[in-house]
Structures are given as structure tokens and as C-alpha cells.
Enzyme design. Structure first.
Site, PDB file in Angstrom:
ATOM      1  N   ARG A  29       0.288  33.992  11.116  1.00  0.00           N
ATOM      2  CA  ARG A  29      -0.111  34.609  12.378  1.00  0.00           C
ATOM      3  C   ARG A  29       1.105  34.608  13.303  1.00  0.00           C
ATOM      4  O   ARG A  29       1.484  33.566  13.824  1.00  0.00           O
ATOM      5  CB  ARG A  29      -1.243  33.761  12.981  1.00  0.00           C
ATOM      6  CG  ARG A  29      -1.879  34.315  14.211  1.00  0.00           C
ATOM      7  CD  ARG A  29      -2.747  33.246  14.879  1.00  0.00           C
ATOM      8  NE  ARG A  29      -1.957  32.434  15.783  1.00  0.00           N
ATOM      9  CZ  ARG A  29      -2.240  31.177  16.124  1.00  0.00           C
ATOM     10  NH1 ARG A  29      -3.278  30.564  15.611  1.00  0.00           N
ATOM     11  NH2 ARG A  29      -1.467  30.515  16.953  1.00  0.00           N
ATOM     12  N   HIS A  36      -3.149  32.911  18.874  1.00  0.00           N
ATOM     13  CA  HIS A  36      -4.458  33.013  18.227  1.00  0.00           C
ATOM     14  C   HIS A  36      -5.237  34.196  18.809  1.00  0.00           C
ATOM     15  O   HIS A  36      -5.725  35.049  18.087  1.00  0.00           O
ATOM     16  CB  HIS A  36      -5.232  31.712  18.420  1.00  0.00           C
ATOM     17  CG  HIS A  36      -6.672  31.821  18.023  1.00  0.00           C
ATOM     18  ND1 HIS A  36      -7.068  31.958  16.716  1.00  0.00           N
ATOM     19  CD2 HIS A  36      -7.802  31.854  18.772  1.00  0.00           C
ATOM     20  CE1 HIS A  36      -8.393  32.056  16.681  1.00  0.00           C
ATOM     21  NE2 HIS A  36      -8.860  31.998  17.904  1.00  0.00           N
ATOM     22  N   TYR A  95       1.697  23.966  20.658  1.00  0.00           N
ATOM     23  CA  TYR A  95       1.463  23.220  19.416  1.00  0.00           C
ATOM     24  C   TYR A  95       2.346  23.627  18.240  1.00  0.00           C
ATOM     25  O   TYR A  95       2.311  23.003  17.202  1.00  0.00           O
ATOM     26  CB  TYR A  95      -0.015  23.329  19.015  1.00  0.00           C
ATOM     27  CG  TYR A  95      -0.550  24.754  18.936  1.00  0.00           C
ATOM     28  CD1 TYR A  95      -0.334  25.533  17.805  1.00  0.00           C
ATOM     29  CD2 TYR A  95      -1.256  25.316  19.991  1.00  0.00           C
ATOM     30  CE1 TYR A  95      -0.799  26.832  17.722  1.00  0.00           C
ATOM     31  CE2 TYR A  95      -1.735  26.619  19.922  1.00  0.00           C
ATOM     32  CZ  TYR A  95      -1.511  27.372  18.795  1.00  0.00           C
ATOM     33  OH  TYR A  95      -1.969  28.659  18.718  1.00  0.00           O
TER      34      TYR A  95
HETATM   35  C1  TPP Z   1     -18.569  28.079  14.771  1.00  0.00           C
HETATM   36  C2  TPP Z   1     -17.338  28.313  15.583  1.00  0.00           C
HETATM   37  N1  TPP Z   1     -16.636  27.261  16.029  1.00  0.00           N
HETATM   38  C3  TPP Z   1     -15.533  27.441  16.787  1.00  0.00           C
HETATM   39  C4  TPP Z   1     -15.113  28.697  17.097  1.00  0.00           C
HETATM   40  C5  TPP Z   1     -13.883  28.888  17.976  1.00  0.00           C
HETATM   41  N2  TPP Z   1     -12.788  29.452  17.212  1.00  0.00           N
HETATM   42  C6  TPP Z   1     -12.583  30.784  17.204  1.00  0.00           C
HETATM   43  S1  TPP Z   1     -11.376  31.208  16.182  1.00  0.00           S
HETATM   44  C7  TPP Z   1     -11.058  29.611  15.749  1.00  0.00           C
HETATM   45  C8  TPP Z   1      -9.989  29.322  14.743  1.00  0.00           C
HETATM   46  C9  TPP Z   1     -10.196  30.088  13.478  1.00  0.00           C
HETATM   47  O1  TPP Z   1      -9.186  29.843  12.575  1.00  0.00           O
HETATM   48  P1  TPP Z   1      -9.137  30.531  11.165  1.00  0.00           P
HETATM   49  O2  TPP Z   1     -10.464  30.409  10.480  1.00  0.00           O
HETATM   50  O3  TPP Z   1      -7.977  29.973  10.452  1.00  0.00           O
HETATM   51  O4  TPP Z   1      -8.936  32.078  11.463  1.00  0.00           O
HETATM   52  P2  TPP Z   1      -7.785  32.795  12.299  1.00  0.00           P
HETATM   53  O5  TPP Z   1      -8.292  32.957  13.701  1.00  0.00           O
HETATM   54  O6  TPP Z   1      -6.560  31.978  12.223  1.00  0.00           O
HETATM   55  O7  TPP Z   1      -7.621  34.135  11.676  1.00  0.00           O
HETATM   56  C10 TPP Z   1     -11.917  28.760  16.432  1.00  0.00           C
HETATM   57  C11 TPP Z   1     -11.897  27.296  16.337  1.00  0.00           C
HETATM   58  C12 TPP Z   1     -15.883  29.780  16.614  1.00  0.00           C
HETATM   59  N3  TPP Z   1     -15.551  31.043  16.900  1.00  0.00           N
HETATM   60  N4  TPP Z   1     -16.973  29.566  15.858  1.00  0.00           N
END
Ligand code: TPP
Lengths: 397, 325
Positions: A292, A296, A305
Site C-alpha cells: 500500500r 490506509h 507507524y
Molecule cells: C470488523 C471491522 N473492524 C475494524 C474495522 C476498521 N478497519 C477498516 S480497514 C482496517 C484495516 C484493514 O486491513 P487489511 O485487511 O489488511 O486491508 P487493507 O485496508 O490494508 O487493504 C481496519 C482495522 C472494520 N472496517 N471492520
């Protein structure tokens, strides 16, 4: 890494696919490890592959140029959306910068009847499915919660609850099985399903449960994990002790790691997995090893971080640059082609911007619509009261 | 602690810090709460000072967070869990309502669940879906849980410490759109956890609110005063248990009640308060208890959320209707 880690994996029916090369180049873990499938080096050199080359060779030069066009247009769309967010036109944006090849490669491997279940960052997959990119902005602009009919292009609505869609994809695939749309040999009929999710999502119970259901049912679903190394502020090692692609084996089906910044490799690996699914060989877990490049989302501050040196390393693995180099050196495309794509990207940017700004706010009373299929007295009464309350202001004016 | 001015978010941070200094068994758990300090920076700096064993960056798994927090509590720890946004608590719902809430009763009191589940809640910040919900009624409906909501920096600072000190599990709601509001944090809590607080005395109508709507009600009372109306504003603070005495005392004084919350009015806290007032103080009422809240629809897209959320006008409109009886 021992040999057994890269040995062929077997499906419940004893069918083998995704045999990893024995001659894989040595690659340190932070570059994906020796097992990672790569067809194009970051320098744009083609790495031969005994099994997957055939899949790439089937692509015409035009199709190969098409992949490049997709990569560039998707990146431009994403950049425009990021700019629109900065200018206050979108409340939030989740950028795909750096993940274009993972999305375009997998998106173009799908057939018309296949069905994709995205998370919230799959703008490139949406593009490949033919979803109007402006529709993707609605949710981020705050004018709707989705904005497209999922069944029109077989592209489900974005899912924000992490991991939930992997179960939906599996259930859809179970429906496909019941409809008999697997293993008929009819190209127009046999259907595969693909679920997109991030590395962080692999921690969710839902994702493990999806792998369980897909495994025991031998369902035609591909689990496509974009490992972009970060889940907001948490690196991979906070989510998993084992490489993600290893997970599949415990659930009884093959897993494979592919260079997510290599559009050819992603295309070939995903196509093979989708074909396996639609011919009745069951699920595959594909880990696209990528990065990425941006924050985020636009509300995140990655400097809190992670170090910029890491970002620099990944810049050299850019998915568009390496592919462009290969197209040029193999004379599959010339300067005129690249200029034309650039011009098309400019046009797309302009039209996306104009159409985003023209997107009207919804009528507030529309929040009462589509909540239930049958009339609901509480909602109906509240809608009437809401409209009367607002009408009372009109009269005062 | 000498009086200082803090934001609501930092009021919680300093409350967490105090609780962690006081009791080495207090541990924080949640997604992104370490280096990042949480997406709202409520835990900022705490991992640096207390280490990764006490400020735990968990995997992205709410059921996992709550399930393991239960185990840590069984082992004598006092976990303070952060749920990143209101809409993400549902994967952990089963552990909260089926396990956390019931373990004391099932064990005849032998087992305590001194857990705190922090949830930033409510809308008004222009977020995408699942980031603006008010799900307090689900938890308030579950016996065995205490449910509280802070509305200002002072309470935030003290209530989080009281919640951590409680041997009962506490669902602790934080009004996310008020995180950046500043206020004075004074010495000591004003009342025990479980009590309401009258923030503004009045004689004509009682406004009952909690969390983000307290500020809206205070503003409404201010505006009403210019029209010569005296509104009493009661910050409920505790949703389970409800401070019935405080509610009834206020209604007995004014004879009129308006309950304000962001959650849908249908089966919301307002319904319980209305029933309680009708049962216990019927003869003091000059008007029916009125409710101002969200509608019976999914939380709408942010461009129309202002129409969904109770605002000054809707509160004052309800006050007018109450006074018209
Ligand atoms: C159930 C839930 N918990 C927390 C979140 C908050 N949240 C949104 S994106 C994220 C990180 C996701 O990381 P990843 O699965 O690696 O996908 P990326 O965004 O890096 O593509 C978090 C913690 C959420 N959307 N849904």
C-alpha cells in the site's frame, strides 16, 4: 524454507494445480520469499515459468496492451479521487495506489459470469468488471451506501466490515454448485467466484469460517488476499505468524503466493485458480504480495507507524513501470501507444471530476425508502412526520 | 489531579493512564492502539510508557479481542478493550452478550468480568457507513452489563477510571463527535458510576440526554432561555442502570419530559424512560413524555445525516409540543 513448503498441494479430489516452480529464484522473505510466483522482475525482465507461460502466451498483443491501459487508467482514477477528497468533495478515500496490478491482473482473469465480492479498495477490479467508476465515489462522497446494482456486472457492493464478504462469496459459490454451473465444460456456463480481502482481514473469524465452508463444500471460490503489508498501523507480524498463503493447506485446498505487482503473474495465477474452481477442483487461496503506497485512507497518517525507507524500496517494484518496460523492450507497444493511454487517462480524470461534482445530494426523505420490501407502519409514520416537519419550515419561509 | 483543560479524548487518555499507574493488572487491547494511538488517538503515548504487554495491538478480530479479554479477566487482569468504531462491535457481540454478561450469574458470583469495552459512538462526523451508529440499546437490554456514556472531558476522565475499577463489565460509550471539545477536568468524580447529573437547572421542561446529545440539549436550553423558557438538562450518564431517582425528581419538578438520543426512537432508551416516568410519576405529568431521536432506518449517507440527527430545532420543537398540552 523447506522443500515441502513449495511442494504441490492437493485438493480434496486429488487434483493438483498450482505447482510452484522448482527453479524459483532465491528471494528473501521481505520480497515474498523463494516460493513467490513472478513472471516479470521489477526491471521488467520476463521470468520463464513452466506452467504459467502458456496462460500468458494465449494473450494477444492487444490484450497485453489492454492490461497496461487498465493499470494506468485505474491509477489515474484513484489519483483523481484522492484529489477530490483533499478538496472536500469526498468525505474519505481508500487509495489503491501500488495495488493496481493485483486488481487488474485478477479482474481481467474473470469471465463475464464470474462474480466478485470486494472489500472497499477494489476500484481496479470494479473497473475490469465494467462498473462506472463514478459509482464508486457515491459512498465516499456520502450520497449513498453503494450506488450500483451488484447483479448487473456481477460485482457486489463494497463491504466495510472486515472479512464479511468472504462468507458471502462462499455462499454464492455454494449456490453456483447447486445450480449445476460447475464442471459442465461449457465456457459460458461454468462459474467461479472471487472474494477480495486484505492481510488484516485474515485475522477475522469470518475469513476462517469462509475457508472452512469453501473447503468442506469444495466450492468454486477463489480467496484473493491482497497482502499490502499493513492493516492500518499494524504490520503482517501482528496478524499472522505464518505466511498467509500457507493457511490454505490447513483448510484442505491449495494456496499460492504471487508477486502482486506483476500483472502477468497475477493474471496467470488467478486465471488458473478460477479455472480450477469452475471445473470443479474447488477453492484456492491466492496471496498477492504487494504494498500500500499511500495512507490506509485519507484520514490516516502513516508516518506515525512506518518508515519512508520501506516505501522507497517498494517504489522500485512499481507495477506500471516494470510492465511498461517489458512492453517496450518486446516491441509490443510504442511511444504512440503510451501517449494515447496518457491522453485517455487525462480525459478519464476530467470526466470523473465533472461527474463527481455533478453528483447531487440525495433528497433527505429518501432515507426512508428501500428499508423494507413490504410497507412498514413505523417507517411510514416516521416518513410522514419527517415530511410534515420539513414542510412546516417551507411555510414559514 | 489539579484542574486542567483537556479535550474529551485526552480526558480519557489521562484517565486510562491514571488507572494503569494505579493497577498493574489494567491492560489495554485493541486494533491500532499502540504506535498509532488508536484512530482517535485516545491511547496515544500509552504504549510508549507502559510497553507492548500492557497496551496490546491486537490482530484485526473483534471476536478474538473480546474472547481473549474474557480469558485475561479470568486470569485476574482488567482488560480495557477498544472497539475502533461502533459498527465494528457486532463480530464481538456474541462474546459480550452471551459470555461477558452472564459469567457472574452462572458462576454464582465466583467469577468477575472486570472488563471495560470502549466504543466511540454516534454520527455527525461525515463518515462512511458503520462508523456512526448508536447501538447502546442492544447492550442496555442485556442483563449483566453496565452501560455508560460520557459527554464532557471531566466525566470522561473520571468515568473511565470508575468503569475500570468496577468489578462488573462496563460498556463505555464515547461521543466521537465531541472528542475534540475542550473542558475543565476537576478533582474527583461527581457521583458514583451509575448516577445521572443535572447539568442545568430549569423549571418548565426536563431534557434527558447522554453522550453527544447532551451538548445539543444544553444549546437548546440556552436558546430557549432567550424566549423565556427554563429547561432543565439532565445528563443520564448511565444507561444501565438508569438513575431512575434523578429522572423522576426532575420530572416531578417540571412536569414535562423530552428524551433526546441519536439512536432510533423505536425501542430506544427513550421508550424505557417514557415507560418508567409514566409508571412512577404519572400524576406529576402535564404532557406525555416525548422522544426526539433517529428514525427507523439504517443510518443514512453522510450528506443527509444532519436530517437524521436530532438538532436544536427538533429539540425545541418537542419542547413546544410538550408545553402546548
Ligand atoms: C470488523 C471491522 N473492524 C475494524 C474495522 C476498521 N478497519 C477498516 S480497514 C482496517 C484495516 C484493514 O486491513 P487489511 O485487511 O489488511 O486491508 P487493507 O485496508 O490494508 O487493504 C481496519 C482495522 C472494520 N472496517 N471492520
Amino acid at each position: 524454507m523447506s522443500d515441502s513448503d513449495v511442494a504441490p498441494l492437493e485438493t480434496a479430489y486429488g487434483v493438483q494445480h498450482h505447482v510452484t516452480r522448482a527453479d524459483a529464484p532465491e528471494r528473501p522473505a521481505h520480497e515474498g520469499g523463494p516460493e513467490m510466483v513472478q513472471l516479470l522482475t521489477p526491471e521488467g525482465e520476463r521470468v520463464p515459468h513452466a506452467e504459467l507461460d502458456a496462460i500468458v502466451d494465449e494473450l494477444s498483443d492487444e490484450a497485453l496492451r489492454g492490461l497496461y491501459r487498465d493499470l494506468v487508467l485505474v491509477r489515474r482514477f484513484d489519483a483523481e479521487a484522492t484529489a477530490l477528497q483533499r478538496q472536500g468533495e469526498l468525505g474519505l478515500w481508500a487509495s489503491l495506489l501500488g495495488q493496481e496490478a493485483a486488481q487488474v491482473g485478477s479482474g481481467r482473469a474473470m469471465r463475464r459470469q464470474d462474480y466478485a465480492f470486494p472489500t472497499y479498495r477494489e476500484h481496479g477490479v470494479a473497473w475490469c468488471r465494467g462498473v462506472d467508476p463514478v459509482n464508486l465515489l457515491g459512498m465516499f462522497r456520502g450520497v449513498n451506501h453503494g450506488g450500483w446494482d451488484p447483479n448487473e456486472k456481477n460485482f457486489h457492493l463494497y463491504t466495510i466490515i472486515i472479512g464479511a464478504q468472504t462468507l458471502h462469496a462462499t455462499g454464492y459459490a455454494m449456490g453456483v454448485q447447486r445450480d449445476g454451473d460447475v464442471g459442465t465444460g461449457d465456457e459460458q456456463r461454468d462459474t467461479a467466484v472471487i472474494a477480495y480481502f486484505g492481510d488484516g482481514a485474515t485475522s477475522q473469524g469470518d475469513v476462517s469460517e469462509a475457508l472452512v465452508f469453501a473447503g468442506v463444500n469444495n466450492s468454486p471460490v477463489v480467496f484473493f488476499c491482497q497482502n499490502n503489508q499493513w492493516a492500518i498501523s499494524e504490520p503482517n507480524e501482528k496478524q499472522s505468524r505464518a505466511p498467509l498463503w500457507h493457511r490454505a493447506r490447513g483448510f484442505g485446498f491449495p494456496g499460492i503466493r504471487v508477486d502482486g505487482n506483476d500483472v502477468l503473474a497475477v493474471y496467470a495465477v488467478t486465471k488458473q485458480a478460477l479455472d480450477a474452481a469452475r471445473t470443479g477442483q474447488g477453492p484456492t487461496f491466492v496471496e498477492a504480495f504487494t504494498y500500500r503506497m499511500g495512507a490506509h485512507t485519507t484520514s490516516d497518517d502513516p508516518t506515525k507507524y512506518r518508515v519512508s525507507a520501506e516505501v522507497e524500496v517498494w517504489k522500485h517494484r512499481d507495477p506500471i513501470e516494470r510492465y511498461k518496460r517489458w512492453l517496450l523492450t518486446t516491441e509490443r507497444a510504442d511511444a504512440g501507444f503510451f501517449d494515447a493511454v496518457e491522453a485517455e487517462a487525462d480525459e478519464l480524470g476530467t470526466s470523473v471530476r465533472e461527474r463527481c461534482l455533478a453528483m447531487p445530494d440525495p433528497d433527505a426523505s429518501s432515507m426512508f425508502d428501500h428499508v423494507y420490501a413490504d410497507p412498514h407502519p413505523v417507517t411510514a409514520r416516521e416518513k410522514a412526520a419527517f415530511e410534515a416537519y420539513h414542510a412546516s419550515f417551507e411555510e414559514v419561509r | 489531579m489539579a484542574a486542567t483543560t483537556l479535550t474529551l479524548a485526552k480526558g480519557i487518555t489521562s484517565g486510562l493512564r491514571a488507572a494503569m499507574e494505579r493497577d498493574p493488572k489494567v491492560v489495554l487491547m485493541g486494533e491500532d492502539i499502540g504506535k498509532l494511538g488508536g484512530v482517535f488517538r485516545v491511547t496515544e503515548g500509552l504504549q510508549k510508557d507502559f510497553g507492548e504487554d500492557r497496551v496490546i495491538d491486537t490482530p484485526l478480530a473483534e471476536a478474538g479481542i473480546l474472547g481473549t479479554a474474557i480469558g485475561m479477566a479470568l486470569r485476574g487482569y482488567r482488560p480495557v478493550v477498544e472497539i475502533q468504531f461502533d459498527g465494528f462491535v457486532y463480530p464481538a457481540f456474541d462474546h459480550i452478550v452471551s459470555q461477558v454478561a452472564k459469567l457472574r450469574a452462572r458462576s454464582l458470583g465466583y467469577v468477575s468480568m472486570p472488563l471495560v469495552i470502549r466504543i466511540p459512538f454516534g454520527g455527525g462526523i461525515g463518515a462512511v457507513e458503520h462508523h456512526s451508529e448508536s447501538n447502546e440499546a442492544y447492550f442496555a437490554h442485556t442483563a449483566g452489563l453496565r452501560v455508560v456514556a460520557c459527554s464532557n472531558p471531566h466525566d470522561a476522565h473520571w468515568m473511565i477510571q470508575q468503569a475500570i475499577a468496577s468489578d462488573d463489565p462496563v460498556v463505555f460509550y464515547e461521543p466521537k463527535r465531541r472528542y475534540w471539545d475542550k473542558g475543565e477536568v476537576g478533582d474527583g468524580p461527581d457521583g458514583a458510576l451509575g448516577t445521572a447529573r443535572v447539568l442545568r437547572e430549569g423549571t418548565d421542561v426536563s431534557l434527558f440526554a447522554y453522550g453527544p446529545m447532551v451538548k445539543t440539549c444544553l444549546q437548546a436550553a440556552e436558546a430557549a432561555q432567550e424566549e423565556g423558557r427554563s429547561l432543565e438538562v439532565v445528563d443520564l450518564r448511565s444507561l444501565s442502570p438508569l438513575d431512575g431517582e434523578a429522572v423522576l425528581a426532575s420530572v416531578r419538578k417540571t412536569g414535562r419530559a423530552v428524551v433526546v438520543h441519536e439512536a432510533s426512537t423505536f425501542l430506544g432508551l427513550g421508550a424505557e424512560i417514557s415507560a418508567m416516568v409514566t409508571e412512577e410519576a404519572f400524576h406529576h405529568l402535564e404532557a406525555p413524555v416525548l422522544r426526539v431521536g433517529g428514525y427507523n432506518v439504517p443510518y443514512p449517507p453522510s450528506r443527509v445525516e444532519e436530517e437524521f440527527l436530532p438538532d436544536l430545532d427538533r429539540v425545541l420543537d418537542a419542547v413546544d409540543r410538550s408545553l402546548a398540552y
